[in-house]
Design a protein around this motif. Structure first.
Motif, PDB file in Angstrom:
ATOM      1  N   PHE A   3       0.828  -1.201   0.000  1.00 38.05           N
ATOM      2  CA  PHE A   3       0.000   0.000   0.000  1.00 38.05           C
ATOM      3  C   PHE A   3       0.865   1.256   0.000  1.00 38.05           C
ATOM      4  O   PHE A   3       0.624   2.184  -0.762  1.00 38.05           O
ATOM      5  N   SER A   4       1.881   1.286   0.845  1.00 43.09           N
ATOM      6  CA  SER A   4       2.730   2.478   0.948  1.00 43.09           C
ATOM      7  C   SER A   4       3.418   2.791  -0.379  1.00 43.09           C
ATOM      8  O   SER A   4       3.512   3.957  -0.774  1.00 43.09           O
ATOM      9  N   LYS A   6       2.312   1.954  -3.413  1.00 48.74           N
ATOM     10  CA  LYS A   6       1.295   2.428  -4.367  1.00 48.74           C
ATOM     11  C   LYS A   6       0.930   3.875  -4.083  1.00 48.74           C
ATOM     12  O   LYS A   6       0.805   4.682  -5.001  1.00 48.74           O
ATOM     13  N   LEU A   7       0.777   4.205  -2.815  1.00 50.26           N
ATOM     14  CA  LEU A   7       0.432   5.573  -2.454  1.00 50.26           C
ATOM     15  C   LEU A   7       1.543   6.530  -2.874  1.00 50.26           C
ATOM     16  O   LEU A   7       1.285   7.582  -3.466  1.00 50.26           O
ATOM     17  N   ARG A   8       2.777   6.174  -2.601  1.00 50.03           N
ATOM     18  CA  ARG A   8       3.913   7.010  -2.993  1.00 50.03           C
ATOM     19  C   ARG A   8       3.937   7.208  -4.518  1.00 50.03           C
ATOM     20  O   ARG A   8       4.136   8.313  -5.013  1.00 50.03           O
ATOM     21  N   MET A   9       3.705   6.134  -5.252  1.00 50.22           N
ATOM     22  CA  MET A   9       3.695   6.205  -6.715  1.00 50.22           C
ATOM     23  C   MET A   9       2.593   7.135  -7.218  1.00 50.22           C
ATOM     24  O   MET A   9       2.820   7.967  -8.099  1.00 50.22           O
ATOM     25  N   LEU A  10       1.407   7.031  -6.644  1.00 48.68           N
ATOM     26  CA  LEU A  10       0.293   7.887  -7.061  1.00 48.68           C
ATOM     27  C   LEU A  10       0.597   9.359  -6.787  1.00 48.68           C
ATOM     28  O   LEU A  10       0.298  10.226  -7.610  1.00 48.68           O
ATOM     29  N   ILE A  11       1.186   9.632  -5.650  1.00 53.82           N
ATOM     30  CA  ILE A  11       1.546  11.010  -5.297  1.00 53.82           C
ATOM     31  C   ILE A  11       2.579  11.548  -6.277  1.00 53.82           C
ATOM     32  O   ILE A  11       2.441  12.660  -6.796  1.00 53.82           O
ATOM     33  N   GLU A  12       3.602  10.750  -6.561  1.00 48.85           N
ATOM     34  CA  GLU A  12       4.664  11.190  -7.464  1.00 48.85           C
ATOM     35  C   GLU A  12       4.172  11.356  -8.897  1.00 48.85           C
ATOM     36  O   GLU A  12       4.549  12.311  -9.576  1.00 48.85           O
ATOM     37  N   GLU A  13       3.340  10.437  -9.359  1.00 50.77           N
ATOM     38  CA  GLU A  13       2.810  10.513 -10.727  1.00 50.77           C
ATOM     39  C   GLU A  13       2.054  11.809 -10.983  1.00 50.77           C
ATOM     40  O   GLU A  13       2.052  12.330 -12.084  1.00 50.77           O
ATOM     41  N   ARG A  14       1.410  12.298  -9.971  1.00 56.00           N
ATOM     42  CA  ARG A  14       0.602  13.508 -10.117  1.00 56.00           C
ATOM     43  C   ARG A  14       1.351  14.771  -9.688  1.00 56.00           C
ATOM     44  O   ARG A  14       0.771  15.840  -9.599  1.00 56.00           O
ATOM     45  N   ASN A  15       2.629  14.613  -9.419  1.00 51.46           N
ATOM     46  CA  ASN A  15       3.463  15.745  -9.002  1.00 51.46           C
ATOM     47  C   ASN A  15       2.873  16.487  -7.808  1.00 51.46           C
ATOM     48  O   ASN A  15       2.852  17.715  -7.773  1.00 51.46           O
ATOM     49  N   LEU A  16       2.388  15.716  -6.850  1.00 55.62           N
ATOM     50  CA  LEU A  16       1.839  16.284  -5.629  1.00 55.62           C
ATOM     51  C   LEU A  16       2.852  16.120  -4.505  1.00 55.62           C
ATOM     52  O   LEU A  16       3.836  15.394  -4.643  1.00 55.62           O
ATOM     53  N   THR A  17       2.591  16.769  -3.412  1.00 52.78           N
ATOM     54  CA  THR A  17       3.389  16.546  -2.213  1.00 52.78           C
ATOM     55  C   THR A  17       2.525  15.789  -1.211  1.00 52.78           C
ATOM     56  O   THR A  17       1.291  15.841  -1.261  1.00 52.78           O
ATOM     57  N   GLN A  18       3.193  15.096  -0.301  1.00 47.60           N
ATOM     58  CA  GLN A  18       2.456  14.408   0.755  1.00 47.60           C
ATOM     59  C   GLN A  18       1.635  15.410   1.556  1.00 47.60           C
ATOM     60  O   GLN A  18       0.497  15.127   1.938  1.00 47.60           O
ATOM     61  N   LYS A  19       2.206  16.574   1.781  1.00 46.01           N
ATOM     62  CA  LYS A  19       1.519  17.605   2.553  1.00 46.01           C
ATOM     63  C   LYS A  19       0.239  18.047   1.847  1.00 46.01           C
ATOM     64  O   LYS A  19      -0.810  18.189   2.491  1.00 46.01           O
ATOM     65  N   SER A  40       2.307   3.007   9.119  1.00 42.52           N
ATOM     66  CA  SER A  40       0.903   2.940   9.533  1.00 42.52           C
ATOM     67  C   SER A  40       0.038   2.779   8.294  1.00 42.52           C
ATOM     68  O   SER A  40       0.498   2.976   7.169  1.00 42.52           O
ATOM     69  N   GLU A  41      -1.198   2.398   8.516  1.00 43.01           N
ATOM     70  CA  GLU A  41      -2.153   2.212   7.426  1.00 43.01           C
ATOM     71  C   GLU A  41      -3.450   2.932   7.762  1.00 43.01           C
ATOM     72  O   GLU A  41      -3.795   3.074   8.937  1.00 43.01           O
TER      73      GLU A  41
END
Length: 101
Positions: A3-4, A6-19, A40-41
């Motif tokens: 999960f972590s 996939k989430l990181r990949m989705l954030i990066e693909e869209r040029n977003l920040t975690q914040k 954590s999940e």
């Protein structure tokens, strides 16, 4: 893929920040950091919000096949297609057909 990842990949693909994702989903930045780091999940409600935010299924986030897909590669193709702007989808389809030839 976890999960972590996939989430990181989705954030990066869209040029977003975690914040930014944390703000948009109304979760603490540290909580989002935990999700991305795999320490954590999310609970079910948050998992659903994350899936809706990225326009993916909860099955995708949890590395489970959807009912109508054969394998993870097919699931990934669908996810990529669904995340594209409509004007790029036809180009994507035409390129896929070119590979068949």
């Amino acid at each position: 893929m976890k999960f972590s990842d996939k989430l990181r990949m989705l954030i990066e693909e869209r040029n977003l920040t975690q914040k930014q994702v944390a703000i948009d989903l109304n979760v603490a930045a540290s909580t989002m950091g935990g999700y991305v780091q795999g320490s954590s999940e999310p609970d079910f409600d948050t998992l659903i919000r994350i899936a809706e935010y990225f326009n993916v299924s909860t099955d995708y986030l949890l590395n489970r096949l959807s009912i109508n897909t054969v394998d993870q590669d097919e699931e990934e193709l669908l996810r990529v297609y669904r995340s594209m702007k409509k004007e790029y989808r036809q180009i994507y389809i035409e390129q896929g057909k070119a590979f068949l030839k």
